[in-house]
Write an enzyme that holds these catalytic residues in place. Structure first.
Site, short mmCIF file in Angstrom:
data_model
loop_
_atom_site.label_atom_id
_atom_site.label_comp_id
_atom_site.label_asym_id
_atom_site.label_seq_id
_atom_site.Cartn_x
_atom_site.Cartn_y
_atom_site.Cartn_z
N HIS A 1 -7.16 -4.43 -1.20
CA HIS A 1 -6.41 -5.73 -1.65
C HIS A 1 -7.06 -6.43 -2.65
O HIS A 1 -6.77 -7.64 -3.15
CB HIS A 1 -6.55 -6.66 -0.27
CG HIS A 1 -6.13 -6.12 0.89
ND1 HIS A 1 -7.13 -5.42 1.86
CD2 HIS A 1 -4.86 -5.85 1.45
CE1 HIS A 1 -6.50 -5.08 2.77
NE2 HIS A 1 -5.15 -5.24 2.77
N HIS B 1 0.87 -1.23 0.10
CA HIS B 1 0.07 -0.08 0.02
C HIS B 1 0.87 1.02 -0.11
O HIS B 1 0.43 2.41 0.39
CB HIS B 1 -0.88 -0.19 1.18
CG HIS B 1 -1.66 -1.08 1.38
ND1 HIS B 1 -2.71 -1.53 0.25
CD2 HIS B 1 -1.74 -2.07 2.49
CE1 HIS B 1 -3.28 -2.70 0.66
NE2 HIS B 1 -2.84 -3.13 2.07
#
Lengths: 329, 329
Positions: free
Chosen positions: B218, B56
């Site tokens: 995700h 991320h």
């Protein structure tokens, strides 16, 4: 073509308007076209203008603001802005200290910026310019005679912009900008191509196991295609070519690991891990590092490395305050 | 799988080392694993820790520094960090003012951060936490009971970090962090999937003319797949769901247009152009906008919109100084 756009005719205008709406305290758009200037004109300093084709965001509109540019002119995607646009930009920002143009070395850009400068000079505006040509990959290219101007251009914006902010005269700001041009070298690579919206298909092709070494920021051919190697091997390939070009021995450098637009930051940090170690092994001291998307190529996956040789003057200017949408220091 | 990596086992460590080598004045790595803390510990303030799976970036290591986090813990890609890692991070940053944990709402993250807190509390360290759950797309998801924590988490880092910097006590910093959690909502979409390095193939599939609305960071399923629409239509779809969730009428907001990793900045600005106009039409005043890659999903192409309702306290803290690798104010 999978893109977040509305229609291909409007991508440049909507992009510039979206930038200005995001950062109204930093920038405003001129009515004459895709020309961005500081929200508040600053007198008593040399005014800096840059620009080129769109598709390299945040270059160059994202670098308009305190300590960097006074104006950025955006042409169509991967297409030079017109002399009229540039001329309007120059007139909007000109002060009695004059205007410095920072032009990336592409035939169209150089020609159009030169024409705009002549138009402004006819109005009595003092204009000088530098041409950035930091890409060591190839000597001539699809849109260029001589070397291409790539991510190293951002160091010119930062350092010449800081010098201009001190109130230095045009000759001095030009000297510093040229010093950056003389001391910065870059090279890039790509894993995947990019698609100009109006074209609708990728500008070049790469097989699933293939990469292009030395690619330009418009997807222009590099030195060669080859099988994908590890991040470490790729970093060394690019660095070796950069380090062979000018003498970096015992120098301090600023490093820029620049993402091409679709490269995860994770991968840029993995590249930097090797770049740092390799330069350190060579005895080259890293003064400052920048990792991120500074001069992109639409949704190309890939990166470039830029190395700027520093002296005390350049270090001080590199560290000076900058407050722009895309670069703060 | 086209990635700039060396081997899949080392991506997290090399990424963290590359970050630390790029920004040694801001961050250092603990010996115990992929745990990043401020280069210079600051006493006399509540210490903030966050983290989660890698992939991320710049979240969360890029937000360690003055005015934001004191520590970020990086698990394997898209995998929670272990309690041991988090515990080591807490011990490294704990001051006599205590520690606030900012946890994104994923079952593994919440469990592991809670276990680490218990271990630290057994050592006499005062620990509190908030759980971010800003994603309005779905109520439960692949890794989550309840709503997912996504890009709005960065506003918690910024605002709670600024509050901690004032020397406020743990209850006060917790109160402000929870206020941000209560007032921020987000929603995202994807044009293309992403590939966890160790898996070697995309986590989901999208046809060439298809997008996923409401996707998680995700690649968890969103609300539905549909044919790609225009940037403006997509922006309105996401905004309508966000605006229906809590009352934004007559409120001032901070806007984040967050790229998922492979989205060109040009496209994020095009999205912001519509977001700005649509909110303005609705009478919602935009106080500040952030456009860029703040909470990414490897090389996913897509974006999310986050809207934070502001009051005077949050505005002041949002504007306070931050000096981290990925966020400067």
């Amino acid at each position: 073509m999978k893109k977040l756009i509305n229609c291909v005719e409007n991508v440049e205008r909507e992009m510039i308007e979206g930038l200005v709406k995001a950062y109204p305290n930093h920038v405003r758009k001129l009515d004459c076209g895709n020309v961005v200037v500081r929200a508040h004109k600053k007198e008593g300093k040399v005014a800096l203008i840059s620009g080129g084709g769109s598709g390299h965001e945040p270059a160059h509109g994202g670098y308009v603001g305190e300590g960097m540019l006074d104006c950025a002119v955006a042409g169509a995607v991967f297409t030079s802005p017109t002399p009229d646009q540039i001329y309007e930009g120059i007139k909007a920002i000109a002060t009695d200290k004059g205007v410095l143009m920072v032009v990336k070395n592409y035939t169209g850009d150089v020609m159009n910026f030169e024409m705009a400068a002549e138009m402004a000079q006819a109005d009595g505006i003092d204009v000088q310019y530098v041409v950035t040509n930091d890409d060591v990959a190839v000597e001539n290219s699809l849109y260029t005679t001589g070397r291409r101007g790539v991510a190293g251009t951002v160091f010119v914006h930062k350092i010449a912009g800081a010098k201009a902010e001190t109130g230095a005269d045009l000759n001095e700001v030009h000297r510093v900008a040229q010093k950056v041009v003389d001391n910065v070298r870059s090279m890039g690579m790509a894993l995947t191509p990019c698609t100009v919206p109006a074209a609708g298909k990728p500008g070049f092709e790469l097989n699933e196991d293939e990469m292009e070494i030395g690619i330009g920021i418009h997807g222009e051919p590099g030195t060669h295609k080859e099988k994908i190697k590890s991040a470490d091997e790729i970093a060394v390939t690019l660095l070796d070519k950069i380090l062979a070009d000018i003498d970096y021995n015992d120098k301090e450098v600023a490093v820029m690991i620049n993402g091409s637009g679709a490269t995860p930051l994770m991968e840029l940090f993995i590249v930097n891990n090797k770049v740092h170690d390799y330069l350190t092994e060579k005895g080259i001291k890293i003064y400052k590092t920048f990792v991120g998307n500074y001069m992109t190529s639409l949704e190309m996956a890939g990166f470039s490395i830029s190395l700027l040789r520093l002296d005390d003057e350049l270090k001080e200017l590199l560290d000076a305050k900058a407050d722009t949408p895309a670069f703060k220091e």
